[in-house]
Design a protein around this motif. Structure first.
Motif, PDB file in Angstrom:
ATOM      1  N   LEU A   3       0.837  -1.201   0.000  1.00  0.00           N
ATOM      2  CA  LEU A   3       0.000   0.000   0.000  1.00  0.00           C
ATOM      3  C   LEU A   3       0.872   1.252   0.000  1.00  0.00           C
ATOM      4  CD1 LEU A   3      -2.851   1.304   0.375  1.00  0.00           C
ATOM      5  CD2 LEU A   3      -2.453   1.170   2.833  1.00  0.00           C
ATOM      6  N   LYS A   4       1.869   1.268   0.869  1.00  0.00           N
ATOM      7  CA  LYS A   4       2.723   2.450   0.971  1.00  0.00           C
ATOM      8  C   LYS A   4       3.509   2.667  -0.328  1.00  0.00           C
ATOM      9  CE  LYS A   4       4.705   1.424   4.963  1.00  0.00           C
ATOM     10  NZ  LYS A   4       5.616   1.541   6.096  1.00  0.00           N
ATOM     11  N   ALA A   5       4.014   1.549  -0.863  1.00  0.00           N
ATOM     12  CA  ALA A   5       4.796   1.654  -2.097  1.00  0.00           C
ATOM     13  C   ALA A   5       3.949   2.283  -3.199  1.00  0.00           C
ATOM     14  CB  ALA A   5       5.282   0.277  -2.517  1.00  0.00           C
ATOM     15  N   GLU A   6       2.697   1.823  -3.304  1.00  0.00           N
ATOM     16  CA  GLU A   6       1.812   2.385  -4.339  1.00  0.00           C
ATOM     17  C   GLU A   6       1.591   3.867  -4.105  1.00  0.00           C
ATOM     18  OE1 GLU A   6      -1.882   0.348  -5.003  1.00  0.00           O
ATOM     19  OE2 GLU A   6      -0.928  -1.625  -4.798  1.00  0.00           O
ATOM     20  N   ALA A   7       1.346   4.236  -2.836  1.00  0.00           N
ATOM     21  CA  ALA A   7       1.074   5.635  -2.528  1.00  0.00           C
ATOM     22  C   ALA A   7       2.290   6.503  -2.869  1.00  0.00           C
ATOM     23  CB  ALA A   7       0.699   5.788  -1.060  1.00  0.00           C
ATOM     24  N   TYR A   8       3.483   5.999  -2.555  1.00  0.00           N
ATOM     25  CA  TYR A   8       4.691   6.767  -2.898  1.00  0.00           C
ATOM     26  C   TYR A   8       4.820   6.929  -4.404  1.00  0.00           C
ATOM     27  CZ  TYR A   8       6.631   6.700   1.847  1.00  0.00           C
ATOM     28  OH  TYR A   8       6.851   6.912   3.173  1.00  0.00           O
ATOM     29  N   PHE A   9       4.548   5.825  -5.115  1.00  0.00           N
ATOM     30  CA  PHE A   9       4.665   5.866  -6.573  1.00  0.00           C
ATOM     31  C   PHE A   9       3.674   6.869  -7.176  1.00  0.00           C
ATOM     32  CE2 PHE A   9       2.760   4.363 -10.556  1.00  0.00           C
ATOM     33  CZ  PHE A   9       3.852   4.520 -11.404  1.00  0.00           C
TER      34      PHE A   9
END
Lengths: 1223, 475
Positions: free
Chosen positions: B137-143
């Protein structure tokens, strides 16, 4: 026990302490009452005795048989005491004893179940003190002033009495402090306490008027003389109006401080009602409707924007639409905070309480009532539209001056003839002949689309009552036809109501009501009034051969799409059906003489079905199809634009369904305690709790390919072949509504009265709801009020003013809160559907956390005076009020950089102040003839004192009145300043330069720099947006009236009566209908009609000195081109919109109209007898007979709230004949 | 006494109902608690895949020109109005030339997406779910946030030279607040983008989830990181990120073997697509009008090289009664199974080729270009260069050709020196020769978009681009 109770509170621990305390109080009080009642019951045991010339001993023996009481007395003391007459029914033992012992030396003591009779030596001495007695003289009359002979005048507890003589006069010896009781058959009894007065004037009222002496709040029935809040009552007789179906419409001009807006003759449309101005900036402004103690919900949940917008016509109907006006007995309108506090947070806009009829004591009665109403259709007269000759002249000028249309004009009317002539389809002489025909065409579009409509109502009621049971059954059929041909309403109503005294202590009421209504309208894409208003009269609706005449309306795929209004109406439509059922039961149990328990349960269900459709022959379908009906499609090619992007609906039409179910129930329990102490103190306490649940479930669907003429089939459309259709389907997904509101409330009403002179009242209520994501600390917030009343006329020092019947002063203060549903400390998301491409679920944002939002608070003050003089010949009341809303929630635009576009903040303060006035005059009142004049009026000044967001508004908010600006009322609007026409006949406007002048400019050597004309020059400083708006706009007024009200004159002579009701409205302003298209004026399209004011348009230089109507031109006059595109502040799109929205086009909507004129006749009893019926009356009514209004309105209806655009069909005159027969 | 007990019992029952009674019960709403809840919110609100984002940029490039067709039955139709302000590089491009405003929603949409990413990143660790789910989830949000800022700084920030230029505001809000912002420098914005991407790459590397082209993933993050490095002239990193990506995903679609006629190039089956976003619809390109926009002669020429299959794959001949060529590189999601725009492996080769050329590595550049061309031509079409400048020119031309109409050209023009561009604007369908000419000068201020009106109205103190008033020159 206590432990158990605590277990019984399953509330979470973080609930407010306040509530806990309240609940404990409730239980504590219940407990206390039970204890008291156990002892009191025996002593209060009721007995009925009827003995003549009996001895006291006999009486006591009788008592012992009938009650559980044990009597102790010395035989010596009671011997020899005889009573001439003892006649009581259901009277407490102690009262009978008191009576029996009056002239003796005995008194009694009661302890538990024991009664002891003792001798009192002092009493004997007291008895002899007769020197205080004096002679009181008086006269008793009825309310018409006629003296009443034979009225019994009793001294209570003394059993002495006299009767009035033939002149209504009496004399009686009394002492100060005695209570006198006046009774007469058919009249309401009256008691007074003897003070020092030597003469008395008593007016007895007829028994059936009892209802008028109380107000009904839905939670309580309060004696008017003990009412400290602001409540206005209207009875059924005053409400009746012939052609009207919805109760809401009937209230216009009848209640001070209540305004009815948005009137239209469109059948089934619900008006908007405002009580004492606007109390909310962003929330709902509609009052609460309550029927027989139960809040009614709107059939379909509408947003507050929809409800508040003055331009929105509500066709679905409001909460009250399903109620049959004939069943209504009375309406009480609760106006101030003290009256509405008991309804909690939802009641900030006032409450309208409806009480339905019940059976009256007497023989069963069957009453049949019917009415027939004729409604006039709207006409061109006064509307100032061009006739066909004038319109053709405009077209001729366009042609002669060679003005180019922006788009090719449709081939119709004069332009159509030009096409034909240019294409050599007709010769010049044919052209001339046809032009002449056009000039004489004068199609009457109002006649084409409208009719003089005939509506009828039939109702039957069956009612009656005896001591045990009362019943009321009614049924009604309404067939209401709109003046517009496709508009009708059919409604069936039924109500069954039975009340029973099951035991002496228990009364139960059960009622069941049901209604069904079916309404028919035109498709919502058509506005018949606007069509008739705006369509050129040079166009024919039919060809000479009788077939429909179509004209090109817009461009399809390589072919124009054609339109004919009759065809469109025939092939499209809209229906709204609603079924409503409600079940309501209540019980009332007299626990003791002082304590009453009430219970109520009500369940209602309504189903609203909205259906809108058009078929393949309609223009609406052809617009989606991009081909007119019956034209062949091109050969299939997947890349052809027609198939790829254009054709959205190849076959059939569209059926839109919108179904909403509303289920709601209410359960309520109250305990009330009412007791007099020492005859002079009265305490009345009502506490209770209530649970309400309201559930909306709905489904809205769109079905394409609808073929109503082929058995209501749907054709299957190939989604691959028509990708545009696929997109159309996807852009309007079906949607489901499912929301449930549950509310738990606790309330209390505390009233104390001293000698019926001083009354103090405190009301409190707290509501808790299941609203999503609310802050727990905010779950319950109490709404409360305090009020008081001083019955001045009851004071001893006014005893000698016999002309003063009543004078009282009231005052109240209350605090009401309201919380926005947007207030949430948590993030809330809507669960969305699955993305068809990726297979992932999408949730969308419902609300971002907005934890800082607080309750809106409204503090209300009300002070009032009621008076009645000269036997009620003159009576009235004046209320002054001041309402201050603080922390009102305003939606503020925030910078898009924040990631949101709007947020709600507590930034607004709002003020409403004003007065309500009611005055009744009865100049003449005799048995045969009476004359009544009553008038009411309310002035409301609404002002926003703080809005907090002024910088966010742009010019269109100022124009349409949606800007909430400090110092102005809500619904204030602004206009451009018209600056006359220029030498080319084009409009100009004042103060639109985007700079202000600063310091004078000097050259380096100190001399002033001069311009070409030798005038000094100044620096130009750019204006901010706010400065720009302040400069270029002028305040035009408020769309809502300051003063509204009505007055009625009625006269009665024997069986005949005539009454006229006028309603008036002062202080509102509106814009005239637009003269030009707001998106930029091009030449009028050939099918478009124009205002005949254009006849006086600018035609040659110099005309600008005489006219304000610009030249006929195709110049779109965009602001950007005229003033340059690099301005910082946008002020308008183009000059034509500015012209429509300039101060030139603002008019006053002040009006006075004769709303209703009724002639009524009650057939005399003798004739009725001969016809074997008990009563007949008939009446003839005219509504909207005339309206006195500003001539500058140019025929527009002042009540039509449309703003610039042509709105719904305005009200027209109606003529009703009605007949009531009672068997 | 009995009846009082009943009454008390009834009261107790009534009160005990109230808790359930006051339970929030809307079925279509939730207060998100789990990682899955937030993941759905991120997908619904932060990913931009159902509206066109930054699509107006194409009209400002030299890939687009104005053309005129024939008059319709019902008069003259003009499809250009809503975007003409961009095409003609007007001072306030949101105004169209008759009346009305075509609102620029990019700023608001992108910052909204940023806000949602901020909220998700704020609560991800505290929500219910496994560590792997949280990382995903965090990775997607950062991307997503990195790409949002990337678009913002390139649309509304000044062209990047050394990082000191005017950029866009950085929004770190996690809820509704009424605040004003100031612009950060482009350097600061790029630093934020790079840090977000590094975190995304690290987290995606950890979770090892099965990537799809509809959500942020490791490959897409690597590609964007390489693009960002290229934009900030960090040639070394450009090559490194491209290497990392091409190590795990070297495949290109071979048009000679795989191309199916009439299939839009950007579609779900295309193996070189790493991530798709946005919405493909372009009314102004629709040719069923009197006036419309279409691809320029230059781009037509670039694609017309003998053997280049891209001319067929990117455009198609419409045989309907308007009979002309139209853009067909992408289509609506129903047709392609993918969203309108894509991150593609081909770009990694092009990024690396340009970086090699900048670093004077001619062979590295030419190898990448020829590898790409080998997958695009029906016959051998190798290019060669002798100087780094020649190689750079070839790399840029290849980039323009390969990535045309995918949102790259305008940004590339900005970082490749903001050259002078001329646009013809047709004004008379009866006389095709007659047109107006608008000129965008070298290093013109209009290489940056002004703040949308909706923003400048409220953010009155935020610095804005002063774009010159632009009138056409007659030709």
């Amino acid at each position: 026990m206590k432990k158990k109770l605590v277990c019984g509170y399953p509330f979470r621990k973080n609930h407010s302490k306040w509530l806990m305390t309240m609940r404990l109080c409730l239980f504590f009080m219940l407990g206390l009452m039970f204890q008291v009642s156990a002892e009191v019951t025996a002593q209060n045991a009721l007995v009925s005795v009827n003995m003549k010339d009996a001895s006291l001993v006999e009486l006591l023996i009788e008592f012992q048989k009938k009650t559980d009481l044990v009597y102790f007395y010395s035989v010596e003391d009671v011997e020899g005491i005889t009573l001439s007459e003892v006649c009581f029914e259901n009277t407490p033992v102690k009262d009978v004893l008191s009576y029996a012992l009056i002239d003796t030396e005995l008194y009694y003591e009661m302890k538990h179940n024991t009664v002891v009779l003792k001798k009192n030596k002092k009493l004997k001495i007291f008895k002899e003190q007769k020197k205080d007695e004096f002679l009181l003289k008086g006269i008793v009359t009825d309310n018409t002033g006629e003296p009443l002979p034979g009225v019994s005048v009793f001294i209570m507890n003394k059993f002495k009495g006299v009767a009035t003589d033939i002149n209504g006069k009496f004399e009686i010896k009394v002492k100060k402090g005695y209570k006198l009781l006046f009774t007469f058959v058919g009249m309401k009894g009256q008691t007074i306490v003897v003070k020092n007065q030597k003469t008395l004037k008593i007016v007895l009222k007829e028994n059936k008027e009892t209802l008028n002496d109380v107000v009904i709040t839905g939670y309580q029935v309060i004696d008017k003389r003990e009412l400290s809040s602001s409540v206005v009552t209207v009875n059924a007789e005053k409400l009746k109006e012939g052609g009207t179906v919805n109760v809401a419409n009937m209230l216009q001009g009848k209640i001070s401080g209540l305004s009815v807006l948005n009137e239209t003759s469109t059948v089934g449309a619900a008006p908007k009602i405002r009580i004492r101005g606007i109390s909310s900036i962003s929330g709902n402004r509609e009052p609460l409707w309550v029927v027989d103690g139960v809040i009614l919900e709107a059939p379909v949940p509408l947003s507050s924007e929809e409800l508040n917008s003055l331009d929105n016509v509500n066709l679905i109907g409001n909460a009250i639409s399903s109620i049959n006006p004939e069943d209504i007995d009375r309406i009480d309108v609760l106006k101030d905070a003290s009256a509405t506090a008991i309804y909690g947070v939802r009641a900030a806009n006032g409450v309208i309480v409806i009480t339905t009829k019940r059976g009256e004591i007497g023989d069963p009665k069957v009453k049949y009532s019917t009415s027939v109403t004729l409604s006039e259709r709207p006409e061109y007269s006064q509307l100032n539209r061009m006739d066909s000759k004038e319109r053709v002249e405009v077209s001729k000028e366009i042609q002669e001056r060679g003005l180019a249309f922006r788009n090719n004009p449709a081939s119709v009317a004069y332009e159509g003839l030009l096409y034909d002539y240019n294409a050599k389809r007709i010769t010049y002489s044919e052209f001339l002949l046809k032009t002449k025909q056009l000039e004489e065409q004068n199609t009457d579009w109002f006649d084409e689309l409208y009719r003089t409509s005939l509506s009828q109502k039939h109702g039957i009621t069956f009612s009656g009552a005896d001591k045990k049971v009362n019943y009321y059954f009614s049924g009604k059929y309404t067939d209401n036809n709109g003046t517009f041909k496709d508009n009708s309403l059919k409604q069936y109503n039924a109500l069954a109501k039975v009340g029973m005294n099951l035991t002496k202590k228990l009364y139960v009421n059960v009622q069941l009501s049901a209604s069904n209504s079916d309404k028919e309208y035109q498709h919502s894409s058509i506005n018949p009034y606007a069509y008739a208003y705006n369509t050129s009269r040079a166009i024919a609706s039919h060809n000479p051969d009788g077939s429909l005449s179509f004209y090109n309306q817009s461009q399809g795929a390589g072919i124009p799409l054609v339109f004919n209004i009759h065809n469109e109406l025939e092939h499209s439509g809209k229906t709204i059906g609603r079924q409503y059922m409600s079940f309501n039961t209540s019980a009332n149990y007299k626990l003791t003489k002082d304590i009453k328990i009430d219970g109520l349960f009500s369940y209602s269900k309504s189903t609203t079905k909205q259906e809108e459709w058009f078929d393949d022959k309609s223009y609406a379908a052809s617009k989606l199809r991009m081909k007119p009906y019956g034209v062949e499609f091109p050969t299939y090619d997947e890349n052809a634009p027609f198939y790829k992007t254009q054709c959205e609906l190849p076959y059939g039409g569209l059926l839109t369904n919108n179904n909403t179910d509303n289920t709601s129930w209410t359960a309520r329990g109250t305990v009330s305690y009412n007791k007099d102490f020492y005859d002079i103190h009265n305490v009345n306490i009502v506490v209770g709790s209530e649970m309400r649940s309201n559930h909306y479930e709905g489904l809205s669907t769109r079905e394409y390919g609808y073929l109503p003429e082929r058995g209501q089939n749907f054709s299957n459309i190939d989604l691959i072949k028509y990708p545009a259709h696929r997109q159309l389907i996807q852009s309007y997904p079906n949607s489901v509504t499912n929301n449930k509101t549950n509310i738990v409330s606790f309330f209390g009403i505390f009233t104390y009265a001293y000698d019926k002179r001083y009354i103090a009242n405190f009301n409190v209520r707290a509501d808790g709801s299941n609203r999503f994501g609310q802050d727990d600390s905010n779950k319950f917030l109490p709404v409360w009020s305090v009020s008081g009343r001083w019955n001045v006329s009851q004071e001893h020092f006014l005893e000698d003013f016999s002309w003063l019947n009543d004078l009282s002063i009231r005052a109240s203060y209350g605090v009401q809160g309201n919380i926005s549903s947007d207030q949430t400390p948590s993030l809330i998301v809507n669960l969305g559907s699955m993305d068809p491409n990726s297979g992932y679920y999408k949730s969308t944002l419902n609300k971002l956390p907005n934890p800082y939002l607080r309750w809106e608070k409204t503090k209300s003050y009300n002070s009032a005076m009621d008076f009645s003089i000269l036997n009620g010949r003159i009576s009235g009341s004046v209320d002054l009020y001041y309402k201050k809303g603080e922390d009102m929630i305003i939606s503020k635009s925030v910078s898009p950089t924040t990631g949101s576009s709007n947020m709600d903040i507590n930034a607004g303060n709002l003020e409403n102040k004003g007065f309500d006035l009611t005055l009744n005059l009865v100049p003449i009142r005799t048995k045969d003839f009476s004359l009544n004049i009553s008038m009411n009026g309310g002035k409301n000044i609404n002002k926003v004192t703080k809005s907090g967001v002024t910088t966010d508004y742009n010019y269109s908010d100022y124009i349409d009145g949606s800007a909430v600006l400090p110092g102005y009322a809500i619904n204030s609007f602004f206009s451009y300043k018209f600056g006359g026409l220029d030498e080319n006949g084009l409009p100009t406007f004042k103060d639109i330069e985007e700079f202000k002048l600063g310091d004078q400019i000097f050259s380096e050597d100190g001399t002033p720099v001069l311009d070409e004309d030798g005038k000094p020059t100044y620096e130009k400083i750019a204006l901010t947006k706010q400065e720009m708006y302040d400069k270029m706009f002028t305040y035009s007024g408020n769309r809502m009236a300051d003063i509204v009200g009505g007055f009625s004159l009625s006269a009665r002579y024997k069986g005949w009566s005539i009454s006229g009701l006028f309603s008036y409205s002062l202080g509102a302003k509106m814009r005239l209908n637009d003269l030009y298209s707001n998106s930029g004026q091009y030449l009028p399209r050939p099918q478009q009609n124009m205002d005949d004011i254009f006849v006086n348009r600018w035609r040659k230089p110099g005309d600008e000195n005489f006219t304000n109507i610009p030249v006929l031109t195709n110049n779109p006059m965009p602001v950007k081109d005229i003033l340059g595109s690099n301005r910082d502040v946008e002020i308008a799109k183009n000059y034509w919109a500015m012209y429509n929205q300039s101060d030139l086009r603002v008019v006053s909507t002040d009006y006075l109209k004769l709303r209703n004129l009724t002639l009524k006749h009650y057939v005399s009893g003798d004739i009725c007898k001969k016809m074997h019926v008990s009563a007949i009356d008939f009446r003839f009514e005219i509504t909207n007979l005339f309206t006195i209004k500003d001539s500058a309105l140019r025929g527009q209806d002042p009540q039509q709230m449309s703003f610039g655009g042509t709105g719904a069909t305005p009200p027209t005159s109606t003529y009703t004949f009605g007949l009531n027969v009672t068997f | 006494m009995k009846k009082y007990i009943y009454i008390i019992l009834v009261s107790i029952i009534t009160f005990s109902c109230t808790e359930d009674f006051l339970e929030e019960s809307d079925r279509d709403k939730v207060i998100p608690k789990t990682v899955e809840d937030y993941s759905q919110l991120l997908y619904g609100e932060a990913y931009i895949n159902d509206n066109s984002i930054a699509s107006v940029v194409r009209y400002m490039t030299d890939d687009v020109t104005s053309k005129t067709g024939k008059k319709g039955w019902f008069g003259v139709t003009d499809k250009r109005e809503s975007v003409a302000g961009y095409y003609n590089w007007q001072a306030e491009p949101e105004y169209n030339y008759s009346v009305g405003i075509a609102e620029d929603k990019n700023w608001g949409d992108l910052y909204h997406s940023i806000l949602i990413c901020n909220i998700v990143l704020d609560v991800a660790d505290a929500s219910d779910g496994s560590e792997a789910e949280k990382s995903q989830l965090k990775a997607e949000a950062y991307f997503v946030r990195a790409f949002d800022y990337f678009l913002l700084v390139n649309l509304f920030g000044e062209p990047y030279v050394n990082g000191a230029e005017m950029g866009v505001p950085i929004n770190d809000l996690i809820g509704m607040e009424d605040v004003r912002f100031t612009r950060s420098t482009t350097g600061e914005v790029y630093t934020r983008i790079k840090s977000d991407l590094d975190k995304a790459i690290e987290l995606f590397g950890k979770v090892n989830s099965k990537p799809t082209i509809f959500k942020g993933n490791l490959k897409a993050s690597l590609l964007l990181a390489s693009r960002v490095a290229l934009y900030t002239k960090d040639w070394k990193s450009t090559i490194e990120y491209a290497d990392d990506l091409l190590k795990i995903s070297p495949t290109l679609k071979n048009l000679d073997k795989d191309y199916v006629n009439n299939e839009p190039f950007i579609n779900r089956k295309n193996p070189e697509i790493l991530y798709t976003y946005g919405y493909y619809y372009d009314g102004a390109f629709s040719q069923s009008a009197t006036y419309f926009f279409t691809y320029s002669d230059e781009i037509d020429q670039l694609l017309s090289t003998d053997g280049d299959i891209r001319s067929r794959a990117f455009f198609k001949i419409v045989t309907g009664y308007y009979g002309s060529t139209s853009l067909a590189k992408s289509d609506v999601a129903d047709e392609t199974g993918a969203y309108g725009y894509a991150f593609r492996t081909a770009e990694a080769y092009l990024n690396r080729a340009e970086a090699y050329a900048e670093m004077k590595n001619i062979s590295g550049c030419i190898n990448d270009l020829n590898y790409l061309r080998a997958n695009r031509f029906s016959k051998s079409a190798d290019v060669s260069a002798t100087t780094p400048e020649e190689a750079l020119e070839l790399a840029r031309i290849e980039r323009r050709t390969e990535l045309c109409f995918e949102g790259h050209r305008w940004f590339d023009l900005r970082r490749q020196g903001c050259p002078r561009i001329e646009h013809k604007f047709m004004i008379d369908y009866k006389n095709v020769g007659m047109h107006e000419v608008y000129v965008l000068n070298e290093n013109d201020a209009a290489y940056t978009l002004p703040l949308p009106l909706a923003v400048s109205e409220i953010e009155t103190t935020m610095k804005n681009i002063k774009r010159p008033v632009r009138n056409h020159i007659n030709k």
